[in-house]
Write a protein that holds these residues in place. Structure first.
Motif, PDB file in Angstrom:
ATOM      1  N   GLY A 196      24.830   9.117   2.174  1.00 19.64           N
ATOM      2  CA  GLY A 196      23.708   8.201   1.995  1.00 19.64           C
ATOM      3  C   GLY A 196      23.019   8.313   0.644  1.00 19.64           C
ATOM      4  N   LYS A 197      23.702   8.903  -0.332  1.00 21.35           N
ATOM      5  CA  LYS A 197      23.036   9.163  -1.610  1.00 21.35           C
ATOM      6  C   LYS A 197      22.620   7.876  -2.316  1.00 21.35           C
TER       7      LYS A 197
ATOM      8  N   SER B 266      10.166  19.664 -11.646  1.00 25.05           N
ATOM      9  CA  SER B 266      10.005  20.826 -12.525  1.00 25.05           C
ATOM     10  C   SER B 266      10.814  20.724 -13.824  1.00 25.05           C
ATOM     11  N   THR B 267      12.044  20.240 -13.752  1.00 25.50           N
ATOM     12  CA  THR B 267      12.899  20.240 -14.954  1.00 25.50           C
ATOM     13  C   THR B 267      13.180  18.850 -15.502  1.00 25.50           C
ATOM     14  N   GLY B 268      13.049  17.832 -14.675  1.00 23.55           N
ATOM     15  CA  GLY B 268      13.263  16.464 -15.142  1.00 23.55           C
ATOM     16  C   GLY B 268      14.689  15.997 -15.091  1.00 23.55           C
ATOM     17  N   THR B 269      15.638  16.882 -14.769  1.00 25.35           N
ATOM     18  CA  THR B 269      17.040  16.474 -14.661  1.00 25.35           C
ATOM     19  C   THR B 269      17.662  17.139 -13.437  1.00 25.35           C
ATOM     20  N   ALA B 270      18.667  16.501 -12.865  1.00 26.11           N
ATOM     21  CA  ALA B 270      19.386  17.079 -11.729  1.00 26.11           C
ATOM     22  C   ALA B 270      20.717  16.358 -11.568  1.00 26.11           C
ATOM     23  N   ILE B 271      21.653  17.067 -10.926  1.00 25.08           N
ATOM     24  CA  ILE B 271      22.959  16.495 -10.588  1.00 25.08           C
ATOM     25  C   ILE B 271      23.111  16.589  -9.084  1.00 25.08           C
ATOM     26  N   LEU B 272      23.363  15.467  -8.434  1.00 26.44           N
ATOM     27  CA  LEU B 272      23.489  15.430  -6.980  1.00 26.44           C
ATOM     28  C   LEU B 272      24.936  15.111  -6.618  1.00 26.44           C
ATOM     29  N   LEU B 273      25.598  16.073  -5.990  1.00 26.27           N
ATOM     30  CA  LEU B 273      26.960  15.878  -5.500  1.00 26.27           C
ATOM     31  C   LEU B 273      26.894  15.659  -3.998  1.00 26.27           C
ATOM     32  N   ALA B 274      27.294  14.480  -3.561  1.00 26.83           N
ATOM     33  CA  ALA B 274      27.194  14.144  -2.140  1.00 26.83           C
ATOM     34  C   ALA B 274      28.498  13.508  -1.690  1.00 26.83           C
ATOM     35  N   GLU B 275      29.057  14.019  -0.625  1.00 24.10           N
ATOM     36  CA  GLU B 275      30.304  13.497  -0.098  1.00 24.10           C
ATOM     37  C   GLU B 275      30.097  12.098   0.478  1.00 24.10           C
ATOM     38  N   PRO B 276      31.192  11.336   0.606  1.00 22.90           N
ATOM     39  CA  PRO B 276      31.071   9.984   1.160  1.00 22.90           C
ATOM     40  C   PRO B 276      30.378  10.002   2.515  1.00 22.90           C
TER      41      PRO B 276
ATOM     42  N   ASP C 105      24.586   6.416 -10.795  1.00 25.55           N
ATOM     43  CA  ASP C 105      25.324   6.591  -9.546  1.00 25.55           C
ATOM     44  C   ASP C 105      26.832   6.496  -9.803  1.00 25.55           C
ATOM     45  N   GLU C 106      27.591   7.185  -8.942  1.00 27.65           N
ATOM     46  CA  GLU C 106      29.063   7.202  -9.029  1.00 27.65           C
ATOM     47  C   GLU C 106      29.515   7.485 -10.460  1.00 27.65           C
ATOM     48  N   PHE C 107      28.893   8.490 -11.060  1.00 26.59           N
ATOM     49  CA  PHE C 107      29.154   8.755 -12.472  1.00 26.59           C
ATOM     50  C   PHE C 107      30.582   9.227 -12.722  1.00 26.59           C
ATOM     51  N   HIS C 108      31.269   9.669 -11.664  1.00 26.20           N
ATOM     52  CA  HIS C 108      32.656  10.112 -11.846  1.00 26.20           C
ATOM     53  C   HIS C 108      33.562   8.987 -12.345  1.00 26.20           C
ATOM     54  N   GLU C 109      33.149   7.723 -12.168  1.00 29.32           N
ATOM     55  CA  GLU C 109      33.988   6.616 -12.643  1.00 29.32           C
ATOM     56  C   GLU C 109      34.026   6.546 -14.161  1.00 29.32           C
ATOM     57  N   ARG C 110      33.023   7.113 -14.836  1.00 26.36           N
ATOM     58  CA  ARG C 110      33.009   7.314 -16.272  1.00 26.36           C
ATOM     59  C   ARG C 110      33.352   6.047 -17.057  1.00 26.36           C
ATOM     60  N   ASN C 111      32.704   4.925 -16.691  1.00 27.77           N
ATOM     61  CA  ASN C 111      32.929   3.721 -17.479  1.00 27.77           C
ATOM     62  C   ASN C 111      32.161   3.816 -18.793  1.00 27.77           C
ATOM     63  N   LEU C 112      32.550   2.954 -19.731  1.00 30.09           N
ATOM     64  CA  LEU C 112      32.028   3.042 -21.095  1.00 30.09           C
ATOM     65  C   LEU C 112      30.515   2.866 -21.131  1.00 30.09           C
TER      66      LEU C 112
ATOM     67  N   ILE D  62      22.014  13.309   3.529  1.00 28.68           N
ATOM     68  CA  ILE D  62      21.340  13.466   2.241  1.00 28.68           C
ATOM     69  C   ILE D  62      19.897  13.903   2.413  1.00 28.68           C
ATOM     70  N   ASP D  63      19.315  13.597   3.591  1.00 29.98           N
ATOM     71  CA  ASP D  63      17.914  13.947   3.829  1.00 29.98           C
ATOM     72  C   ASP D  63      17.686  15.454   3.765  1.00 29.98           C
ATOM     73  N   GLU D  64      18.735  16.259   4.041  1.00 32.01           N
ATOM     74  CA  GLU D  64      18.591  17.714   4.027  1.00 32.01           C
ATOM     75  C   GLU D  64      18.294  18.248   2.629  1.00 32.01           C
ATOM     76  N   VAL D  65      18.773  17.561   1.598  1.00 31.23           N
ATOM     77  CA  VAL D  65      18.621  18.097   0.238  1.00 31.23           C
ATOM     78  C   VAL D  65      17.567  17.345  -0.568  1.00 31.23           C
ATOM     79  N   ILE D  66      16.992  16.285  -0.007  1.00 29.27           N
ATOM     80  CA  ILE D  66      15.992  15.509  -0.747  1.00 29.27           C
ATOM     81  C   ILE D  66      14.812  16.390  -1.197  1.00 29.27           C
ATOM     82  N   PRO D  67      14.277  17.284  -0.332  1.00 27.37           N
ATOM     83  CA  PRO D  67      13.151  18.126  -0.795  1.00 27.37           C
ATOM     84  C   PRO D  67      13.521  18.956  -2.031  1.00 27.37           C
ATOM     85  N   GLU D  68      14.700  19.553  -2.025  1.00 26.10           N
ATOM     86  CA  GLU D  68      15.120  20.342  -3.193  1.00 26.10           C
ATOM     87  C   GLU D  68      15.254  19.449  -4.422  1.00 26.10           C
ATOM     88  N   LEU D  69      15.804  18.259  -4.226  1.00 27.46           N
ATOM     89  CA  LEU D  69      15.960  17.324  -5.339  1.00 27.46           C
ATOM     90  C   LEU D  69      14.594  16.941  -5.914  1.00 27.46           C
ATOM     91  N   GLN D  70      13.635  16.715  -5.044  1.00 28.70           N
ATOM     92  CA  GLN D  70      12.288  16.362  -5.511  1.00 28.70           C
ATOM     93  C   GLN D  70      11.678  17.481  -6.353  1.00 28.70           C
TER      94      GLN D  70
END
Length: 837
Positions: free
Chosen positions: A32-33, A19-29, A124-131, A6-14
């Motif tokens: 370390g997300k 700049s935009t205030g929102t982001a979506i981070l897709l990280a495989e198991p 986090d783990e938003f794919h679980e889509r709980n209420l 996850i450290d490889e993409v942290i700079p881009e995420l920052q």
């Protein structure tokens, strides 16, 4: 700290969050997300003086993530990193990263819509889509739009489809990180899932895997019941170096931590888990996953207003998450207990809880937020209309919403408690009666979905008082009332007791003015009825029960509770025509009069007694579908009218004196109604349903059913139409058609399309088919021979004369040689005789 993918993409995420205030981070198991991202973002300039709130869908994951991040900082949890769950909290004034779950974020937003002091919300783990995740995101988006444009939102997942979510967030950037997963071999079963009992198939697979592989095993099962059964099956012959470790949501925190911790030196574990272990957790030493392919979920039925737990196939995204657990720390293998052919048929994604769950909590949260309807907020999946309407009706019944669907003061107090609205209403009502403590214990018991199911005696007893007696340790109280005293794990009892104490604190129960324990048992039914007023039930003569909602319910087996005249049912399934009662308590009729008096209606019911030939009248007190009291009374004139109308509405209008004239008039009106909504609905069904409107004025003097035979339905229909519509009816749906011979031929409307049967010779000279119904509908012409036998059916006379007439003429001239068969039918004289004069 150890470097993670996850450290490889942290700079881009920052950069994106800056700049935009929102982001979506897709990280495989394994990327370390969950545990690295919040720590790396904490020192961003835009977070100065503010904190991070991270929403985790599960309590175990929330605690584990907070503990791990604190350890990375060399601190104890509760300092820089803390957590808050429904039952536990570890935070301090120093806390800047708070991991929350189970509606805590929703409560924070309701308390402070601007969420001051928070600079970033991570889902986090938003794919679980709980209420609660969907509610929290909808509220946060509106808060960002109206109050806090500097509030940043980050959505993280391993298996999420980012497209719709990016659109919802206004085109948020999608950042992808590769995981640090080892290769996992997938092995399928030879046959389909379900060929053998689940517990046997799983136990057999565990024994085989223990012989073939080193390392620990993670076994996915649908629920705690299956976990206990597999554990019992494996316990007698498991090797000495293998530890069995159950893992499900209702376990105490220390047992959950023991299950996910590394096995002691020289040992390995078999972790028997529900879907709680699918994501956000790394169970040390696991190299083998055995997946039953099943999950348990609660499905809500708007038809009955009830939820039921069902076991269903896990979707592909869930199966892939489970498979990935085998490759977190070393190469592994995943055994799927279904065939490859079945695997190809799996649904791609797990359905969001929004589309399956009881939406009462959501409806209350939206009302407390001030939203008039769900349409005022942005949703990834909008709440379905029927369950949402059901939720609003229940909240109105609980007094949380008024007739305009606005939240009441009582509703605000319910929302502040942070419980399901049913339980919150019960606690508030009970507190006013000095019954707050037993209500808190009942709420803790009910929220755990019957902890003691499967315990000794629980299968034969559906009385919630036995659970309360066990929690109170009142064996003598249980025996004196004939209620069995159940047995349960002491740690489970301690956990439920701890939850009930938390509820007492939320409720602010004072030591004074509380009912004594001897009254707790007696009040169970009343308290349960506060939470489930729609499930108040009355015993029928055959031992079955009728719910206030009109649905039937029954006990699966005979028991003492089945003799109670009235019940308050806490849990009932939604299967079949009648629900199966799972948890209930007896309810006193006097309590219904005292606490539900404003809902009790008095009605006078008149019915026609065919055998006696007269009217029977009963005075009834009803609570919904339940008849509380019924007594016969003498009929008055109005009762005869009601009884006759009831007979018409239930038996149908066929009992009225129909004749051809009335049926023809009904059919003509029905024909025009298809062309224009201006015309009334005079169908049999509509007439039966509205008999009280159109028929009542004509039967006020009737005293017996045979009097109905004196009615003239045609005259009544004429009166109902009025002069203008009657004139229009005669013009647009006439009874007869005048043909060139001078005959008046009846038009029939009883077969959908209007038609007229007429001898062919009478139509000579008629070029076009006559049209009625505002000129839109041709009259179907049934052409007859001189002997009135069918010759041809046409809706286009001109085409008939041009094409078919000459073939028909040959046939008819041969059979009827004396009759007139001209060569040019359009110039010939029509006749109703053998030949024209």
């Amino acid at each position: 700290m150890t470097r993670l993918p996850i450290d490889e993409v942290i700079p881009e995420l920052q950069v994106r969050l800056q700049s935009t205030g929102t982001a979506i981070l897709l990280a495989e198991p394994g990327a370390g997300k969950t545990t690295r991202t919040p720590l790396e973002l904490l020192q961003e300039p835009w977070l100065e003086g503010q904190g991070i709130v991270m929403l985790e869908p599960r309590r175990l994951a929330a605690r584990s993530a907070a503990i791990y991040m604190a350890a990375q900082l060399g601190e104890s949890v509760g300092q820089t990193v803390g957590y808050r769950t429904r039952t536990d909290s570890k935070t301090s004034g120093r806390t800047r990263i708070t991991v929350v779950t189970e509606g805590i974020l929703t409560r924070m937003l309701q308390h402070d819509p601007a969420l001051m002091g928070v600079g970033l919300i991570i889902f986090d783990e938003f794919h679980e889509r709980n209420l609660h995740g969907d509610i929290g995101l909808a509220l946060a988006l509106q808060s960002r739009e109206l109050l806090r444009d500097d509030l940043r939102l980050l959505i993280m997942s391993a298996t999420l489809n980012p497209g719709p979510l990016s659109e919802l967030l206004g085109g948020a950037s999608v950042i992808r990180s590769q995981g640090r997963a080892y290769p996992v071999e997938t092995r399928y079963a030879a046959g389909p899932l379900g060929q053998a009992p689940l517990e046997q198939a799983v136990a057999r697979a565990v024994r085989s895997a223990l012989e073939q592989h080193d390392g620990s095993l993670l076994v996915f099962l649908p629920g705690a019941r299956e976990i206990r059964r597999v554990e019992r099956s494996l316990a007698p012959d498991v090797p000495g170096d293998v530890l069995l470790a159950p893992l499900y949501g209702a376990l105490p925190a220390e047992q959950q931590q023991r299950a996910i911790a590394a096995a002691p030196p020289g040992k390995r574990k078999v972790v028997l888990a529900t879907s709680i272990a699918e994501s956000s957790l790394t169970i040390e030493g696991v190299t083998v996953v055995i997946d039953s392919g099943l999950r348990r979920t609660a499905l809500f039925s708007p038809r009955t207003g009830m939820s039921r737990l069902v076991t269903v196939r896990a979707a592909r995204d869930s199966a892939d998450q489970r498979r990935g657990r085998a490759g977190r720390t070393a190469p592994g293998v995943c055994y799927r207990l279904w065939s490859e052919a079945e695997d190809r048929l799996l649904p791609e994604r797990t359905a969001p809880e929004m589309l399956e769950a009881d939406l009462t909590p959501l409806a209350l949260e939206l009302a407390a937020w001030g939203a008039g309807s769900p349409e005022e907020l942005a949703w990834l999946d909008p709440p379905p209309a029927a369950p949402y309407r059901q939720a609003v009706r229940l909240l109105q019944q609980l007094g949380a919403l008024d007739g305009e669907e606005r939240i009441t003061g009582h509703g605000r107090r319910m929302a502040e408690l942070g419980l399901h609205p049913r339980l919150a209403h019960m606690l508030l009502k009970a507190a006013d009666l000095g019954l707050g403590r037993p209500a808190c214990r009942l709420a803790a018991l009910l929220e755990e979905r019957d902890l003691f199911r499967g315990a000794a005696g629980a299968g034969e007893d559906n009385d919630i008082r036995s659970r309360l007696a066990l929690l109170m340790g009142k064996e003598s109280l249980s025996r004196s009332t004939g209620v069995p005293l159940l047995q349960a794990d002491e740690r489970d009892l301690q956990r439920v007791a701890a939850v009930s104490v938390q509820y007492e604190r939320r409720l602010g129960i004072k030591e004074l003015a509380q009912a004594g324990e001897e009254q707790w048992f007696e009040a169970c039914g009343l308290l349960v009825s506060f939470a489930y007023p729609d499930r108040i039930a009355k015993r029928r003569a055959d031992g079955r029960y009728l719910l206030r909602s009109g649905r039937g319910a029954v006990f699966a087996r005979k028991q003492h509770l089945g003799e109670s005249p009235y019940l308050a049912i806490a849990e009932v399934d939604d299967e079949g025509t009648e629900g199966r009662i799972l948890l209930a308590a007896p309810l006193e009729r006097d309590d219904l009069k005292q606490y539900y008096g404003e809902h009790i209606q008095e009605e006078r019911q008149a019915e026609w007694d065919e055998e006696a030939g007269t009217v029977r009248v009963r005075l009834r007190e009803t609570l919904g579908a339940i008849v509380l009291r019924e007594q016969p009374v003498q009929p008055v004139a109005e009762d005869f009218t009601k009884a006759l109308l009831h007979a018409v509405s239930t038996l149908g209008v066929e009992i009225l004196p129909w004749n051809d004239k009335a049926r023809q008039l009904q059919a003509r009106i029905g024909f025009l109604r298809k062309l224009s909504e201006r015309w009334p609905d005079f169908s049999d069904e509509a007439l039966a349903e509205s008999a009280g409107v159109w028929l009542a004025p004509y039967i006020v003097q009737f005293r017996k059913r045979s009097d109905l035979q004196s009615l003239s339905l045609a005259a009544i229909f004429d009166n109902e139409l009025g002069w203008e519509l009657k004139q229009e009816l005669n013009a647009q749906a006439p009874t007869h058609l005048t043909v060139p011979s001078g005959s008046r031929v009846q038009i029939h409307y009883d077969q959908g399309e209007p038609y007229a049967a007429v001898r062919l010779q009478e139509l000579f000279g008629m070029m076009d088919t006559p049209r009625i119904g505002y000129g839109k509908v041709p009259v179907i012409m049934h052409l007859l021979s001189p002997a009135r036998r069918p010759v041809q059916v046409t809706a286009d006379l001109r085409s008939f004369w041009d094409n078919a007439y000459f073939e028909v003429k040959k046939d008819l001239k041969g059979r009827y040689p004396k009759h007139y068969w001209p060569d040019d039918p359009l110039q010939a004289t029509a006749t109703n005789r053998v030949r024209p004069k």
